[in-house]
Design a protein around this motif. Structure first.
Motif: not given
Length: 264
Positions: A9-11, A14-17
């Motif tokens: 969810e956090t990824g 922020h658009g990261v893996s």
């Protein structure tokens, strides 16, 4: 750490893996722990006197250096010694011991013991116990799950006089600060609370995150950030279980001396 979100969810936010989230969090946590040193038990005469004065103002008990208690932080089941991490509440956890002062600042933290460990055993094997025993500079306040010692005051289990009842009330006013501190800590950092699920890491990495949250809690108090609302679901504390303690004469005598202050 504030929300206890899943890495995925956090990824996504922020658009990261997911793997990047994991790496970044542990890098930042490690960096904070190396650079931030604000968990300090009072050692100088000035700090010791200030701590004692603040406690005496809050509860009426003199010579008090802090309130000690343990709290459970849920973690994922570890691959090794899994049964040792099953707490009294049935979940896998670390049993974290902490000492708080009258201002809800944590002055000592031990976060390396599995959830099945009893609070008294954790305290008996910590460096702070050895320091207090050797220096005789004051005492801590602990619940009935701890042994009565000259440096660790516990309440009367069966008060037999008005003075003992008044001592217990004063003791409770002083000791409640560590419970409130745990409540604020877990309300601010939901990753430590059962409301945030559990820390999905091995015990060593979980302990690193826990220590970081304690340090950030103290930093928030130093910077004057507003206190979060404390809800009932933050109560992951250990409860005093059946435990037989050997109470030496020194502890009994010290508690009797304090009780005399409440005889009038």
């Amino acid at each position: 750490m504030a929300k206890g979100d899943f890495y995925s969810e956090t990824g996504d936010v922020h658009g990261v893996s997911r793997s990047s989230v994991c790496r970044i969090i542990h890098n930042v946590v490690t960096s904070i722990n190396k650079r931030l040193h604000n968990i300090r038990f009072p050692r100088t005469n000035e700090d010791i006197l200030h701590t004692k004065v603040m406690f005496q103002r809050s509860c009426g008990l003199p010579n008090c250096l802090g309130a000690v208690d343990g709290t459970l932080v849920p973690i994922i089941a570890p691959k090794q010694n899994e049964e040792a991490f099953v707490s009294r509440k049935g979940c896998h956890a670390l049993n974290v011991q902490a000492v708080a002062d009258a201002d809800m600042r944590f002055t000592d933290v031990v976060c390396r013991w599995p959830g099945a460990s009893h609070d008294a055993m954790v305290f008996d094997n910590c460096a702070l116990k050895e320091h207090l025993e050797a220096t005789n500079i004051g005492h801590l306040l602990g619940d009935s799950g701890y042994p009565l010692k000259p440096f660790l005051m516990t309440p009367y289990l069966h008060p037999g006089s008005p003075a003992e009842e008044r001592f217990n009330k004063a003791h409770k006013r002083g000791r409640v600060v560590v419970e409130r501190s745990f409540g604020v800590l877990k309300a601010r950092f939901r990753c430590l609370s059962k409301s945030g699920g559990c820390l999905p890491f091995a015990p060593e990495k979980s302990a690193n995150i826990i220590l970081c949250c304690f340090k950030l809690h103290n930093l928030c108090l130093e910077r004057g950030l507003p206190l979060p609302d404390i809800s009932s679901d933050n109560d992951d504390s250990q409860t005093p279980g059946e435990f037989i303690h050997e109470c030496g004469r020194g502890g009994i005598q010290r508690r009797n001396e304090l009780t005399q202050l409440f005889s009038r």
